[in-house]
Design an enzyme around this catalytic site. Structure first.
Site, PDB file in Angstrom:
ATOM      1  N   SER A 194     -61.367  64.653  16.535  1.00  0.00           N
ATOM      2  CA  SER A 194     -62.367  63.605  16.270  1.00  0.00           C
ATOM      3  C   SER A 194     -63.693  64.136  15.738  1.00  0.00           C
ATOM      4  O   SER A 194     -64.463  63.387  15.141  1.00  0.00           O
ATOM      5  CB  SER A 194     -62.640  62.801  17.547  1.00  0.00           C
ATOM      6  OG  SER A 194     -63.128  63.661  18.562  1.00  0.00           O
ATOM      7  N   ASP A 234     -72.377  59.727  21.137  1.00  0.00           N
ATOM      8  CA  ASP A 234     -71.630  59.057  22.205  1.00  0.00           C
ATOM      9  C   ASP A 234     -71.306  60.095  23.285  1.00  0.00           C
ATOM     10  O   ASP A 234     -71.870  61.187  23.288  1.00  0.00           O
ATOM     11  CB  ASP A 234     -70.393  58.330  21.659  1.00  0.00           C
ATOM     12  CG  ASP A 234     -69.356  59.286  21.073  1.00  0.00           C
ATOM     13  OD1 ASP A 234     -69.480  60.520  21.244  1.00  0.00           O
ATOM     14  OD2 ASP A 234     -68.389  58.796  20.435  1.00  0.00           O
ATOM     15  N   HIS A 251     -69.518  63.194  21.157  1.00  0.00           N
ATOM     16  CA  HIS A 251     -69.755  63.629  19.765  1.00  0.00           C
ATOM     17  C   HIS A 251     -71.231  63.748  19.432  1.00  0.00           C
ATOM     18  O   HIS A 251     -72.020  62.885  19.810  1.00  0.00           O
ATOM     19  CB  HIS A 251     -69.076  62.647  18.795  1.00  0.00           C
ATOM     20  CG  HIS A 251     -67.622  62.496  19.074  1.00  0.00           C
ATOM     21  ND1 HIS A 251     -67.116  61.454  19.838  1.00  0.00           N
ATOM     22  CD2 HIS A 251     -66.569  63.278  18.744  1.00  0.00           C
ATOM     23  CE1 HIS A 251     -65.799  61.600  19.955  1.00  0.00           C
ATOM     24  NE2 HIS A 251     -65.445  62.689  19.301  1.00  0.00           N
TER      25      HIS A 251
END
Length: 362
Positions: free
Chosen positions: A33, A323, A326
């Site tokens: 991600s 978040d 990240h």
């Protein structure tokens, strides 16, 4: 006469643009991600960033599947190599000339191991990403022929980011996880490194010749782990230990692979050290906090995903984390700057600017 002159000027400009387009090297991205630019939007998975406020600072102000408030690390590297952002491999727009820019095969939730991220259901595991890379070469070949395709792949810049999820979404996912019952932490790290070596060797077999390999960040310092494991905001010791065992062994493995090949194909980027700079001294980088996520809920905004009902900070540039896991776009910019110009302390055996300068001469 005048119109003929103008059309020649236009032709000249078009030729110059085409030349520049041809010179901008392809960029290929593999991993999780941290570098996924939207592949998971095309999959039935819970690991996705397809709703507001993801993308709130992206040029379109819309969610794109990037786990960021704005641009992610591949976007920023693309800018520096003078290229358009690479499209997700699953994007219907990845056809024709867009294929020559490169492709992003990354998928949120995956790890080095196949059982990492199983809770997210359909994600593109690393060997599937490598299969797609082969498929990509076939598609490029249909466009420009096999010789040009081989050249494009050999000259491409490649980025791969793996490893964090093998700890966060596997070994430490639940107490007494299957992998933690099977391996002590030091043995698990040795196993991960041996599996990662096979992945990198396969990338080389498939034609990759310039590969940036990022280590894991400081896993114990992300808001999600602070929320779960930290009493007073200190980084979670066990996850920091995991990262501090994994990263040096990754560098050793990369050096040994390069020695075996006889060339500096793989370049290691010390993401742990890059992050720790602004985690230990956020104010020096203009952040008000490196512990609290901009978007989330619960302690440190570290519980669950960033959604439309989450707390959302008004100024994302003041937060190191977007978040619970990240970095913010601002933090990504700091990281990419170090990838470009960092000393050997961060980039081994050389930084990206050196690579670009070397490769432009050959």
């Amino acid at each position: 006469m005048h119109t003929i002159f103008v059309s020649w000027v236009l032709l000249g400009l078009l030729a110059a643009c085409a030349g520049r387009q041809a010179e901008a090297r392809a960029f290929l991205v593999f991993g999780d991600s941290l570098v996924d630019s939207g592949n998971n939007d095309y999959l039935a998975t819970t690991a996705r960033a397809d709703s507001y406020p993801y993308g709130i600072d992206y040029p379109t102000r819309r969610p794109t599947g990037r786990f960021s408030n704005g641009l992610n690390i591949p976007d920023l590297i693309s800018q520096h190599i003078g290229s358009e952002p690479t499209l997700p491999y699953l994007s219907p727009q990845l056809t024709g000339q867009n294929l020559l820019v490169g492709a992003n095969f990354a998928s949120a939730g995956i790890g080095i191991l196949n059982d990492t991220g199983f809770q997210f259901l359909n994600i593109i595991r690393i060997y599937k990403q490598l299969e797609y890379f082969q498929q990509y070469q076939t598609r490029v070949s249909a466009l420009v022929g096999p010789e040009q395709t081989q050249r494009l792949v050999n000259e491409a810049l490649v980025l791969i980011t793996l490893g964090g999820n093998d700890f966060v979404n596997n070994y430490y996912l639940v107490p007494f996880s299957a992998r933690s019952r099977q391996f002590s932490l030091p043995d698990y790290v040795v196993y991960l490194i041996s599996e990662y070596r096979k992945v990198l060797a396969r990338l080389y077999e498939l034609g990759a010749r310039r590969v940036l390999v990022t280590g894991t960040g400081p896993l114990g310092c992300v808001p999600a782990e602070l929320a779960q494991r930290s009493r007073r905001g200190e980084c979670a010791v066990e996850l920091q230990r995991a990262a501090s065992l994994f990263n040096p062994q990754l560098v050793d493995m990369i050096n040994s692979l390069n020695n075996q090949i006889g060339s500096d194909v793989f370049i290691s980027a010390d993401a742990f050290r890059m992050h720790m700079n602004f985690i230990s001294n956020p104010q020096a980088y203009g952040f008000v906090s490196s512990k609290i996520a901009c978007c989330g809920q619960g302690p440190y905004n570290g519980v669950g995903l960033c959604t439309i009902v989450s707390n959302l900070c008004p100024n994302r540039d003041l937060y190191a984390f977007w978040d619970s896991f990240h970095p913010s776009e601002k933090a990504n910019r700091i990281i990419v700057q170090i990838i470009l110009t960092g000393s050997n302390e961060y980039m081994n055996p050389m930084n990206l600017s050196t690579i670009l300068a070397l490769d432009s001469k050959t």
